[in-house]
Design a protein around this motif. Structure first.
Motif, short mmCIF file in Angstrom:
data_model
loop_
_atom_site.label_atom_id
_atom_site.label_comp_id
_atom_site.label_asym_id
_atom_site.label_seq_id
_atom_site.Cartn_x
_atom_site.Cartn_y
_atom_site.Cartn_z
N HIS A 34 -13.66 -6.46 26.96
CA HIS A 34 -12.87 -7.56 26.78
C HIS A 34 -14.04 -8.83 27.03
CE1 HIS A 34 -9.97 -4.74 28.14
NE2 HIS A 34 -8.92 -5.27 27.56
N ASP A 153 -10.39 -16.44 21.07
CA ASP A 153 -10.53 -15.24 20.30
C ASP A 153 -10.68 -13.89 21.15
OD1 ASP A 153 -10.18 -17.01 18.08
OD2 ASP A 153 -12.44 -17.20 17.90
N GLY A 154 -9.80 -12.86 20.58
CA GLY A 154 -9.93 -11.68 21.19
C GLY A 154 -9.04 -11.64 22.25
#
Length: 409
Positions: A34, A153-154
């Motif tokens: 993450h 993002d992500g």
């Protein structure tokens, strides 16, 4: 470590160094996948231990840093003063380290005091109307997470202070789901979906890296380790003090909101008042009786006759009690302001922290809502006082005398 091993580890007392190492391994195992981390922080003992330990592990390079780290402080505006005061000190210490801290507060009209004294919604109770936790804590935090996700993002890893042993219900939930999403129990409670937040699915995972900690580890970290310079020089000792200091494990006081209407007795506040430094907070003991008083029929309206819902069905609780009268709201407002003034006068004499039960913005909004004759949804103010004697009429034509049940109060 498998599921059986983690519960065995929880049953025996881990050394602090072992407990810390397990937390570090948890963060290493899941943090790398993450780019962005968030830490959900309430200011209480478990989340404060989690926050300061994670920061120390990052600062000392024991755990690789994510690309971004955001700390979300849930400011309910109801925390006991020592916890709120310590939280503001820790926020200063975080910002000195360049950490992004977002203070998450409910919208003005949904804050605890404004909702009760301005809009007229009765104080929450455990029987029929427990609205406070979701409204002033859960919903604002979810909204803050959604806003932050929109900027990134992500995936985001949300780190929480959930611990095994806090409650039987929570332990059962952990036991049922701790092997979800490929997680190893010994590496914390990891989930790829935040259950409460459907709009965040696929973008947010949660990790509880202190899952295996016992309460003794929490007190040890807050009182003796975190305040030391080598472990971050954090202002956490006052948090342990608010829970009872050296006697906290014995009295098992659960500290929450000031004058919480959902508990039978103010154990946390009672314990706090035994400390000479906080004895000036004694007037806060009058808050809990105020909430109980405001739930009584003489301060509320109730529905008259048979109430038909939007579905066309008759209400299951005919002639239910409802909102506070304007007189009751003003009485409650003046009582809270009087308590606040009394505490703060003593605080200024003793050069101690002041309480902030109702700030100027909230007071102005409460008075405005009363002046606008605001009622909760579904009420127009023409309903009779709850003390009015009348029979209950059911959809089938049955009639019986109206009696108040304990659950309504």
């Amino acid at each position: 470590m498998n599921q059986i091993d983690i519960f065995a580890a929880g049953a025996r007392r881990l050394q602090m160094t072992d407990a810390i190492e397990m937390t570090a391994q948890s963060l290493i195992a899941y943090g790398a996948s993450h780019d962005h981390w968030g830490i959900a922080w309430s200011g209480g003992k478990d989340s404060s231990a989690t926050l300061t330990l994670v920061m120390w592990l990052l600062d000392t390079d024991r755990v690789p840093r994510p690309k971004t780290l955001t700390v979300f402080y849930a400011d309910t505006r109801q925390e006991l003063l020592p916890l709120a005061h310590a939280a503001h000190q820790i926020m200063d210490e975080l910002r000195e380290r360049g950490i992004d801290v977002q203070v998450v507060t409910a919208p003005l009209d949904k804050r605890f005091m404004v909702y009760i004294l301005g809009r007229g919604v009765p104080p929450p109770n455990n029987n029929t109307l427990r609205w406070c936790t979701r409204q002033i804590k859960i919903d604002p935090m979810q909204h803050a997470l959604e806003q932050r996700l929109a900027e990134l993002d992500g995936q985001v890893l949300m780190i929480t202070g959930v611990r095994q042993g806090e409650s039987a219900i929570r332990d059962q939930r952990i036991e049922m789901s701790c092997s979800k999403d490929g997680a190893e129990c010994g590496q914390g409670w990891y989930q790829k979906v935040l259950p409460e937040a459907k709009g965040l699915r696929g973008r947010l995972a949660t990790l509880a890296p202190l899952l295996h900690w016992r309460v003794c580890h929490v007190w040890e970290w807050l009182r003796h380790w975190a305040p030391e310079a080598e472990f971050g020089d954090w202002s956490t000792a006052a948090i342990a003090e608010a829970y009872g200091g050296d006697e906290a494990e014995e009295i098992n006081a659960r500290t929450g909101c000031t004058g919480c209407p959902l508990v039978d007795s103010d154990m946390a506040l009672d314990n706090l008042l035994t400390n000479p430094h906080w004895a000036y907070l004694a007037p806060l003991k009058r808050i809990k009786p105020l909430w109980r008083e405001l739930r009584l029929p003489q301060h509320r309206l109730r529905k008259a006759g048979l109430e038909i819902l939007r579905s066309g069905k008759a209400a299951a609780n005919p002639q239910r009690m409802g909102p506070l009268t304007f007189e009751a709201r003003l009485m409650g407002l003046e009582t809270i302001l009087s308590i606040q003034a009394e505490v703060n006068a003593a605080a200024r004499v003793q050069r101690r922290p002041e309480v902030d039960l109702i700030n100027a913005e909230e007071e102005a909004r409460i008075r405005e809502l009363i002046a606008l004759e605001t009622w909760p949804d579904g009420w127009d103010g023409d309903e009779p006082l709850a003390t009015t004697v009348m029979d209950t009429v059911y959809a089938n034509g049955a009639v019986q005398p109206r009696l108040f049940s304990e659950s309504e109060l």
